[in-house]
Design a protein around this motif. Structure first.
Motif, PDB file in Angstrom:
ATOM      1  N   MET A 120       0.831  -1.205   0.000  1.00 24.87           N
ATOM      2  CA  MET A 120       0.000   0.000   0.000  1.00 24.87           C
ATOM      3  C   MET A 120       0.870   1.261   0.000  1.00 24.87           C
ATOM      4  N   ALA A 121       0.452   2.291  -0.713  1.00 24.10           N
ATOM      5  CA  ALA A 121       1.172   3.563  -0.685  1.00 24.10           C
ATOM      6  C   ALA A 121       1.152   4.133   0.729  1.00 24.10           C
ATOM      7  N   VAL A 122       2.261   4.744   1.126  1.00 20.10           N
ATOM      8  CA  VAL A 122       2.367   5.272   2.489  1.00 20.10           C
ATOM      9  C   VAL A 122       1.250   6.265   2.782  1.00 20.10           C
ATOM     10  N   HIS A 123       0.961   7.125   1.818  1.00 21.71           N
ATOM     11  CA  HIS A 123      -0.064   8.144   2.056  1.00 21.71           C
ATOM     12  C   HIS A 123      -1.441   7.510   2.237  1.00 21.71           C
ATOM     13  N   GLU A 124      -1.723   6.463   1.483  1.00 18.97           N
ATOM     14  CA  GLU A 124      -3.002   5.764   1.637  1.00 18.97           C
ATOM     15  C   GLU A 124      -3.071   5.082   2.998  1.00 18.97           C
ATOM     16  N   TRP A 125      -1.971   4.440   3.393  1.00 19.86           N
ATOM     17  CA  TRP A 125      -1.914   3.763   4.692  1.00 19.86           C
ATOM     18  C   TRP A 125      -2.120   4.747   5.839  1.00 19.86           C
ATOM     19  N   GLY A 126      -1.517   5.928   5.725  1.00 21.23           N
ATOM     20  CA  GLY A 126      -1.575   6.894   6.816  1.00 21.23           C
ATOM     21  C   GLY A 126      -2.809   7.766   6.834  1.00 21.23           C
ATOM     22  N   SER A 127      -3.663   7.635   5.830  1.00 25.86           N
ATOM     23  CA  SER A 127      -4.827   8.515   5.746  1.00 25.86           C
ATOM     24  C   SER A 127      -5.939   8.135   6.717  1.00 25.86           C
ATOM     25  N   THR A 128      -5.863   6.936   7.288  1.00 25.51           N
ATOM     26  CA  THR A 128      -6.888   6.471   8.223  1.00 25.51           C
ATOM     27  C   THR A 128      -6.263   5.483   9.194  1.00 25.51           C
ATOM     28  N   ASP A 129      -6.897   5.319  10.356  1.00 28.74           N
ATOM     29  CA  ASP A 129      -6.377   4.353  11.322  1.00 28.74           C
ATOM     30  C   ASP A 129      -6.886   2.940  11.060  1.00 28.74           C
ATOM     31  N   GLN A 130      -7.760   2.775  10.078  1.00 25.22           N
ATOM     32  CA  GLN A 130      -8.376   1.473   9.847  1.00 25.22           C
ATOM     33  C   GLN A 130      -7.376   0.410   9.404  1.00 25.22           C
ATOM     34  N   HIS A 131      -6.337   0.823   8.680  1.00 27.51           N
ATOM     35  CA  HIS A 131      -5.351  -0.156   8.210  1.00 27.51           C
ATOM     36  C   HIS A 131      -4.540  -0.711   9.384  1.00 27.51           C
ATOM     37  N   CYS A 132      -4.140   0.150  10.299  1.00 27.67           N
ATOM     38  CA  CYS A 132      -3.394  -0.309  11.481  1.00 27.67           C
ATOM     39  C   CYS A 132      -4.282  -1.172  12.375  1.00 27.67           C
ATOM     40  N   ILE A 133      -5.537  -0.777  12.500  1.00 34.97           N
ATOM     41  CA  ILE A 133      -6.480  -1.568  13.295  1.00 34.97           C
ATOM     42  C   ILE A 133      -6.641  -2.958  12.690  1.00 34.97           C
ATOM     43  N   ALA A 134      -6.669  -3.040  11.356  1.00 32.49           N
ATOM     44  CA  ALA A 134      -6.815  -4.336  10.686  1.00 32.49           C
ATOM     45  C   ALA A 134      -5.613  -5.235  10.955  1.00 32.49           C
ATOM     46  N   GLY A 167       9.032  13.150   5.820  1.00 34.12           N
ATOM     47  CA  GLY A 167       8.159  13.941   4.962  1.00 34.12           C
ATOM     48  C   GLY A 167       7.202  13.135   4.125  1.00 34.12           C
ATOM     49  N   LEU A 168       7.088  11.839   4.383  1.00 40.35           N
ATOM     50  CA  LEU A 168       6.175  11.010   3.601  1.00 40.35           C
ATOM     51  C   LEU A 168       4.734  11.123   4.077  1.00 40.35           C
ATOM     52  N   LEU A 169       4.547  11.586   5.304  1.00 44.18           N
ATOM     53  CA  LEU A 169       3.209  11.834   5.833  1.00 44.18           C
ATOM     54  C   LEU A 169       3.199  13.190   6.508  1.00 44.18           C
ATOM     55  N   PRO A 170       2.185  14.008   6.251  1.00 42.42           N
ATOM     56  CA  PRO A 170       2.070  15.241   7.035  1.00 42.42           C
ATOM     57  C   PRO A 170       1.733  14.887   8.479  1.00 42.42           C
ATOM     58  N   ARG A 171       2.155  15.707   9.398  1.00 41.75           N
ATOM     59  CA  ARG A 171       1.936  15.384  10.810  1.00 41.75           C
ATOM     60  C   ARG A 171       0.471  15.445  11.210  1.00 41.75           C
ATOM     61  N   THR A 172      -0.346  15.975  10.341  1.00 44.57           N
ATOM     62  CA  THR A 172      -1.782  15.951  10.620  1.00 44.57           C
ATOM     63  C   THR A 172      -2.364  14.554  10.434  1.00 44.57           C
ATOM     64  N   MET A 173      -1.638  13.682   9.753  1.00 44.63           N
ATOM     65  CA  MET A 173      -2.081  12.294   9.589  1.00 44.63           C
ATOM     66  C   MET A 173      -1.469  11.464  10.707  1.00 44.63           C
ATOM     67  N   GLN A 174      -2.310  10.952  11.584  1.00 47.36           N
ATOM     68  CA  GLN A 174      -1.861  10.200  12.750  1.00 47.36           C
ATOM     69  C   GLN A 174      -2.614   8.872  12.804  1.00 47.36           C
ATOM     70  N   PRO A 175      -2.229   7.896  11.982  1.00 49.24           N
ATOM     71  CA  PRO A 175      -3.006   6.651  11.905  1.00 49.24           C
ATOM     72  C   PRO A 175      -2.939   5.772  13.145  1.00 49.24           C
ATOM     73  N   MET A 176      -2.092   6.121  14.121  1.00 47.66           N
ATOM     74  CA  MET A 176      -2.008   5.308  15.337  1.00 47.66           C
ATOM     75  C   MET A 176      -2.493   6.054  16.576  1.00 47.66           C
ATOM     76  N   ASP A 177      -3.052   7.244  16.395  1.00 47.71           N
ATOM     77  CA  ASP A 177      -3.411   8.069  17.548  1.00 47.71           C
ATOM     78  C   ASP A 177      -4.417   7.404  18.482  1.00 47.71           C
ATOM     79  N   ASP A 178      -5.464   6.841  17.931  1.00 46.67           N
ATOM     80  CA  ASP A 178      -6.530   6.274  18.760  1.00 46.67           C
ATOM     81  C   ASP A 178      -6.576   4.753  18.694  1.00 46.67           C
ATOM     82  N   VAL A 179      -5.464   4.155  18.317  1.00 43.22           N
ATOM     83  CA  VAL A 179      -5.413   2.694  18.183  1.00 43.22           C
ATOM     84  C   VAL A 179      -4.911   2.086  19.487  1.00 43.22           C
ATOM     85  N   ASP A 180      -5.670   1.159  20.032  1.00 43.96           N
ATOM     86  CA  ASP A 180      -5.325   0.526  21.306  1.00 43.96           C
ATOM     87  C   ASP A 180      -4.486  -0.719  21.046  1.00 43.96           C
TER      88      ASP A 180
END
Length: 418
Positions: A120-134, A167-180
């Protein structure tokens, strides 16, 4: 605000900030990803949040345009998560992280993260937390322990950090912020994680693996390879301790080996001998059937290399260590021939088929030794703890004694027949 909206801020790199309009009530940051060419339109409730996102996005787009950072793109198109992990590995090597640590994290990535998001492209992966949750959900569904899930989550968190810094993800993208993913903290006397029988090789598995190592050794003029399995499987030596054994460490009178050193690796110093884990020397008794072969090997090594000669050297020379990478190549094929369960085969980023690794890793031979010494040899747990080099007998019991809930079920079944 009639007509077409005009940005209240615009950067030369193409990032624009728009104020709310009669149709769109939120602030917007609009930009085009240099890697994927995808146009993004993100909305923010306040100007403060929008300004922060604008600055972070500008930094990302500028870095992406220049293709800066440690990530090396191995294929056409935007960097993938595989490329990002390669950058993480490079970061570890620059910091002289041990090869053992890197190997373990590489295994975590290859087993749990890569199959889900590797391509998966880094930007696509980082755009949501759903990938890390999966990724974490797959590990939990497979019955992995909380400690394993935490290790996977920690690696994902590190990958996010590296993506931000490069610089591959803007810091506004936090795909692990709310992942337990953090395991619940245990009480002091429960700090060690229980190893269920399903994760310990059986005696039949140990013997089958030793025979497969024997066959490999005979073909490669290393007939002692099977000894490594038996010493680890019945004596509980860690790999670094096992491969550091010398002829002088074998004691014929006491029927065992002295564990005085262990191999350790760092990029700056390479392989060097250090004290075993916990800094404790210990003497390990071996079953007679195993010790006879070890003693014979020690005498042969002493005759050829002297008493300081290594019992189990690597393929690069009689005084070179048997590294984890070299063992992994032998162990994988031998375990498959011995009938051990293995993970499914996978395909590398370069399109090569990679054989699945054994489900039970080499290090778990040590777990067989612990239970075999207690259940078959009838050693007390305090003696097992000492032979394994554990810090305390409480740690040993927490690792191998059945938890109270399981014991209650077993005891209830026994009493039902009485």
């Amino acid at each position: 605000m009639a007509g077409r909206a005009r940005p209240v801020a615009r950067h030369d790199c193409g990032v624009a900030l728009y104020a709310p309009t009669t149709k769109v009530k939120s602030h917007r940051v609009v930009w085009t990803d240099p890697f994927s060419g995808q146009r993004s339109n993100r909305r923010y409730a306040t100007r403060e949040l929008a300004d922060e996102a604008f600055e972070a996005t500008v930094a990302y787009v500028k870095a992406a345009r220049a293709k800066v950072g440690p990530v090396k793109v191995t294929r056409g198109g935007p960097p993938t998560v595989d490329d990002l992990f390669a950058a993480v590995e490079q970061r570890w090597k620059q910091k002289n992280v041990t090869a053992r640590y890197i190997e373990k994290r590489r295994g975590i990535y290859g087993t749990w993260i890569q199959p889900v998001v590797g391509a998966m492209a880094v930007h696509e992966w980082g755009s949501t937390d759903q990938h890390c949750i999966a990724v974490l959900a797959a590990a939990r569904a497979a019955g992995r322990r909380p400690a394993t899930v935490q290790n996977i989550g920690s690696l994902l968190r590190l990958m996010v950090t590296v993506a931000h810094r490069s610089g591959l993800l803007p810091r506004t993208m936090q795909p692990m912020d709310d992942v337990d993913y953090v395991a619940a903290r245990a009480a002091d006397d429960e700090a060690a994680v229980y190893i269920p029988p399903s994760e310990r090789p059986t005696t039949e598995m140990v013997e089958a693996l030793a025979e497969a190592f024997d066959a490999r050794g005979r073909r490669g003029r290393r007939p002692w390879l099977g000894q490594m399995v038996r010493v680890a499987g019945y004596g509980g030596l860690r790999l670094g301790e096992l491969t550091a054994l010398r002829a002088v460490d074998v004691d014929e009178d006491r029927h065992g080996v002295m564990v005085a050193t262990a191999w350790s690796y760092s990029k700056s110093k390479g392989y060097e001998l250090k004290a075993p884990k916990n800094g404790r020397r210990r003497f390990v008794l071996l079953p007679r059937s195993v010790f006879v072969a070890v003693l014979e090997r020690a005498k042969a090594v002493e005759a050829d290399e002297g008493e300081a000669g290594l019992l189990y050297p690597g393929p690069k020379g009689p005084n070179r260590p048997f590294t984890e990478g070299e063992l992994r190549r032998v162990f994988g094929s031998a375990a498959r021939k011995a009938g051990w369960a293995c993970h499914p085969d996978s395909v590398s980023p370069k399109g090569k088929t990679q054989k699945g690794r054994p489900v039970i890793p080499w290090r778990n031979l040590r777990h067989h030794a612990a239970t075999w010494l207690h259940e078959v040899a009838e050693f007390e747990w305090v003696d097992v703890s000492r032979l394994l080099g554990h810090a305390s007998v409480a740690f040993t019991q927490a690792r191998y004694v059945r938890p109270a809930s399981d014991a209650e079920d077993r005891n209830r079944a026994v009493l039902a027949d009485l």
